[in-house]
Design an enzyme around this catalytic site. Structure first.
Site, PDB file in Angstrom:
ATOM      1  N   HIS A  10       0.653  -0.540   0.214  1.00 15.79           N
ATOM      2  CA  HIS A  10       0.156  -0.191   0.012  1.00 15.79           C
ATOM      3  C   HIS A  10       1.046   1.298   0.227  1.00 15.79           C
ATOM      4  O   HIS A  10       0.294   2.185  -0.132  1.00 15.79           O
ATOM      5  CB  HIS A  10      -1.167  -0.261   1.819  1.00 15.79           C
ATOM      6  N   ARG A  12       2.646   3.863  -1.743  1.00 16.16           N
ATOM      7  CA  ARG A  12       2.789   4.184  -3.582  1.00 16.16           C
ATOM      8  C   ARG A  12       4.837   5.142  -3.902  1.00 16.16           C
ATOM      9  O   ARG A  12       4.911   4.809  -4.851  1.00 16.16           O
ATOM     10  CB  ARG A  12       1.996   5.990  -3.303  1.00 16.16           C
ATOM     11  N   HIS A  13       5.333   4.704  -2.602  1.00 14.61           N
ATOM     12  CA  HIS A  13       7.156   5.383  -3.284  1.00 14.61           C
ATOM     13  C   HIS A  13       7.697   4.195  -3.553  1.00 14.61           C
ATOM     14  O   HIS A  13       7.914   4.161  -3.950  1.00 14.61           O
ATOM     15  CB  HIS A  13       7.093   5.985  -1.959  1.00 14.61           C
ATOM     16  N   LYS A  14       7.406   2.785  -2.727  1.00 15.93           N
ATOM     17  CA  LYS A  14       7.619   1.626  -3.089  1.00 15.93           C
ATOM     18  C   LYS A  14       7.494   1.390  -3.875  1.00 15.93           C
ATOM     19  O   LYS A  14       7.765   0.699  -5.008  1.00 15.93           O
ATOM     20  CB  LYS A  14       7.653   0.719  -1.344  1.00 15.93           C
ATOM     21  N   ASP A  69      10.055  -9.094   0.686  1.00 10.69           N
ATOM     22  CA  ASP A  69      10.753  -9.345   1.983  1.00 10.69           C
ATOM     23  C   ASP A  69      11.718  -9.109   2.302  1.00 10.69           C
ATOM     24  O   ASP A  69      12.791  -9.429   1.841  1.00 10.69           O
ATOM     25  CB  ASP A  69       9.842  -9.922   2.831  1.00 10.69           C
ATOM     26  N   PHE A 156      18.166   4.386   6.052  1.00 13.13           N
ATOM     27  CA  PHE A 156      17.101   4.563   7.524  1.00 13.13           C
ATOM     28  C   PHE A 156      17.242   2.654   7.772  1.00 13.13           C
ATOM     29  O   PHE A 156      17.710   2.196   7.364  1.00 13.13           O
ATOM     30  CB  PHE A 156      15.621   4.832   6.845  1.00 13.13           C
ATOM     31  N   TYR A 158      17.781   0.027   9.659  1.00  7.38           N
ATOM     32  CA  TYR A 158      19.647  -0.455   9.857  1.00  7.38           C
ATOM     33  C   TYR A 158      20.889  -0.008   8.893  1.00  7.38           C
ATOM     34  O   TYR A 158      21.741  -0.265   9.644  1.00  7.38           O
ATOM     35  CB  TYR A 158      20.115  -2.007  10.456  1.00  7.38           C
ATOM     36  N   HIS A 184      20.707  -4.684  -1.137  1.00  5.77           N
ATOM     37  CA  HIS A 184      20.408  -5.835  -2.068  1.00  5.77           C
ATOM     38  C   HIS A 184      18.935  -5.768  -2.298  1.00  5.77           C
ATOM     39  O   HIS A 184      18.133  -6.876  -2.836  1.00  5.77           O
ATOM     40  CB  HIS A 184      19.498  -6.582  -0.433  1.00  5.77           C
TER      41      HIS A 184
END
Length: 201
Positions: A10, A12-14, A69, A156, A158, A184
């Protein structure tokens, strides 16, 4: 022919980030956001949780779906915080608390035993692929070690304590384009591109 898929988030930036990165190498790709229900992520690995989200989005929309994930895996902690990275201190998304707790837990650990890696798993669920649906999983890893105190403001989570292999500064001290090219997530996306090109035909 355009390839349309839904990204199971959900955020939007991603969605915009995936469209920008993937669209640059697969111009036929159109990434849509997801407005359906969020499934319970009760998997015990990054791959299981990514697949849970991709399946749910694909079933809800009838479209090809992507989900990712990711998290930090610390070797001396047996891979923790791992899938619990975003809620290590208890509250989901409290990055400052998560970072402080992890540093405290590693307080007595010194190099060379502070090795860690960021892991990103992307799952792809393709409905109506022959006899049912097809699922694919790709992985990207970014290895390094953990500093003893935070440094940098370009990241942001870690990032302020993660020093990638080959660098002398933390991920949060890297210029955004350098971080984005080496992360990654970038590595997982690179492994995803051949699958998407096959779908485009």
């Amino acid at each position: 022919m355009a390839l349309e898929l839904v990204l199971a988030t959900h955020n939007r930036h991603k969605v915009d980030e995936f469209q920008r990165i993937l669209g640059a190498v697969v111009p036929e790709l159109l990434v849509h956001g997801y407005d359906g229900p969020e499934p319970v992520e009760d998997g015990v690995s990054f791959a299981e949780n990514a697949l849970i989200k991709a399946r749910a989005a694909s079933e809800h929309t009838g479209r090809i779906a992507l989900a990712d994930d990711s998290g930090l895996c610390v070797d001396v902690m047996g891979g923790a915080p791992g899938i619990f990275s975003a809620r290590w201190a208890g509250a989901h998304g409290d990055g400052a608390a998560n970072l402080a707790l992890l540093l405290d837990q590693l307080g007595d650990i010194r190099d060379p035993h502070r090795t860690a890696r960021f892991v990103c798993v992307i799952a792809l669920a393709v409905p109506d692929a022959g006899a049912g649906s097809a699922e694919h999983v790709v992985v990207g890893e970014w290895s390094g070690h953990l500093a003893t105190e935070p440094c940098g403001s370009n990241g942001f989570g870690y990032d302020p304590i993660f020093v990638p292999d080959g660098f002398a500064v933390t991920a949060a001290e890297l210029a955004p384009h350098i971080k984005n090219d080496n992360s990654h997530r970038a590595r997982a996306i690179a492994n995803l591109v051949p699958l998407l090109r096959d779908l485009v035909g």
